[in-house]
Scaffold this active site. Structure first.
Site, short mmCIF file in Angstrom:
data_model
loop_
_atom_site.label_atom_id
_atom_site.label_comp_id
_atom_site.label_asym_id
_atom_site.label_seq_id
_atom_site.Cartn_x
_atom_site.Cartn_y
_atom_site.Cartn_z
N GLU A 7 16.72 -7.66 -6.54
CA GLU A 7 15.65 -8.53 -6.04
C GLU A 7 14.33 -7.87 -6.38
O GLU A 7 13.70 -7.21 -5.55
CB GLU A 7 15.77 -8.76 -4.53
CG GLU A 7 14.74 -9.78 -4.02
CD GLU A 7 14.68 -9.86 -2.50
OE1 GLU A 7 15.74 -9.82 -1.85
OE2 GLU A 7 13.56 -9.96 -1.98
N HIS A 9 10.66 -8.31 -8.31
CA HIS A 9 9.79 -9.40 -8.71
C HIS A 9 8.75 -8.99 -9.74
O HIS A 9 8.35 -7.84 -9.81
CB HIS A 9 9.09 -9.98 -7.48
CG HIS A 9 10.06 -10.38 -6.42
ND1 HIS A 9 10.99 -11.37 -6.60
CD2 HIS A 9 10.26 -9.90 -5.16
CE1 HIS A 9 11.71 -11.49 -5.50
NE2 HIS A 9 11.30 -10.62 -4.61
N HIS A 165 16.17 -16.79 -1.69
CA HIS A 165 15.15 -15.82 -1.30
C HIS A 165 14.25 -16.43 -0.24
O HIS A 165 14.05 -17.64 -0.21
CB HIS A 165 14.33 -15.48 -2.56
CG HIS A 165 13.29 -14.43 -2.38
ND1 HIS A 165 11.99 -14.73 -2.02
CD2 HIS A 165 13.35 -13.08 -2.50
CE1 HIS A 165 11.30 -13.61 -1.95
NE2 HIS A 165 12.09 -12.59 -2.24
N ASP A 288 13.43 -5.06 -3.60
CA ASP A 288 12.30 -5.97 -3.37
C ASP A 288 10.99 -5.40 -3.94
O ASP A 288 9.96 -5.44 -3.27
CB ASP A 288 12.15 -6.29 -1.87
CG ASP A 288 11.41 -7.60 -1.64
OD1 ASP A 288 11.11 -8.30 -2.62
OD2 ASP A 288 11.12 -7.91 -0.47
MN MN Z 1 11.66 -10.49 -2.43
#
Ligand code: MN
Length: 325
Positions: A7, A9, A165, A288
């Site tokens: 995950e 980004h 998400h 993340d």
């Molecule tokens: Mn995220």
């Protein structure tokens, strides 16, 4: 130990502008400290800045995805289709610069379900992506809606997991947070929204229709591993089991069609609960990036009282198997 995180980004000033446009429609929302926000944006926009961080913590591969809300916040469906193609192409270019270090999840223009299914197919078969990243509801429509069956059908056929998400709820769901802004965003609001969305998919019978479809849920499954028994109990009490609406009990779908990731902060007890509830084979490492601290993300697993074999599963073996890496 080899590590794959899923995950992670990326974004550009252009995608931030899309996000700002969409945010105007959200009445209550979490507001980040401006200094923190600027630092996060700089980290996200300078794509290469993540490589030394990955090296420092032994992260072999990041599976990258567009930052929330991806292209789902765009109001005009045709613009969303165009933006998804353009941004998926841009993501493929980033990956192809470092093919050993990155893989990707597609952005889908769910405003047009058929085009979203086609884009998923293009992203998987032509760009080599491993599935798609879905940022919550699309203008109030959740993935259990009839119109999205075409997306589930294609995802199952392509063996492509859909990663659900967190995102902001619809404005009409926000009354319960009035006067308590500290509960917005990651504290509580996003988790409730995402858990409920996942349950809509399960209770909507999507995994009876598409039994090989795979759903990935962030933040340790948004507390759902903790309440699987309660879901079965409630389903039975309202006559759901007897009605034959679903072929299996809710917890069975969670154990067979759902995977969870370790994104966000959790206590060691949470990881132990998740392993006991659904098994270490269904838990995948995620940091993340750039929103969470990579060191913390790695250390919270390393420091959990979990066996080495389970750590291998969580850090890389499950991702290799589920995403074909
Ligand atoms: Mn995220």
């Amino acid at each position: 130990m080899r590590k794959i995180c899923i995950e992670e980004h990326w974004g550009t000033p252009e995608t931030e502008e899309l996000r700002m446009r969409w945010l105007k429609s959200i009445v209550f929302r979490v507001t980040l400290d401006s200094e923190i926000r600027n630092r996060l944006l700089q980290k996200m926009w300078s794509f290469e800045a993540r490589l030394p961080v990955m090296d420092e913590y032994g992260i072999a591969v990041q599976v990258i995805s567009l930052s929330s809300p991806g292209v789902q916040g765009i109001a005009d469906p045709r613009e969303a289709v165009y933006a998804a193609k353009k941004l998926n192409d841009a993501q493929a270019e980033l990956i192809h610069k470092y093919p050993d270090r990155f893989a990707g999840f597609a952005a889908l223009p769910l405003q047009s379900p058929k085009e979203a299914a086609d884009e998923l197919e293009r992203a998987v078969t032509q760009l080599g992506f491993r599935g798609a990243m879905i940022h919550g509801h699309t203008h109030g429509e959740y993935l259990d809606a009839e119109k999205f069956r075409v997306v589930w059908e294609r995802a199952e056929a392509l063996n492509a997991p859909l990663y659900l998400h967190v995102n902001e709820p619809m404005v009409d769901q926000m009354k319960i947070y009035q006067g308590r802004p500290e509960l917005l965003g990651p504290t509580w609001c996003w988790g409730v929204e995402t858990a409920t969305h996942a349950l809509r998919i399960i209770f909507g019978g999507m995994f009876d229709a598409y039994p090989k479809a795979a759903l990935i849920l962030d933040h340790m499954g948004e507390s759902l591993p903790y309440v699987l028994g309660r879901l079965d109990e409630g389903f039975t009490l309202v006559g759901g089991k007897k009605s034959g609406k679903l072929k299996k009990m809710p917890s069975e779908y969670f154990r067979e069609n759902v995977w969870i990731t370790t994104s966000g902060k959790f206590f060691p007890e949470t990881l132990q609960c998740a392993i006991r509830a659904i098994g270490a084979d269904r838990i995948l490492f995620a940091t993340d990036y750039p929103f969470a601290d990579t060191r913390e993300a790695v250390e919270q697993i390393e420091n959990s009282p979990v066996g080495e074999e389970d750590k291998e599963r969580i850090f890389h073996l499950n991702a290799e198997r589920l995403l074909g890496l």
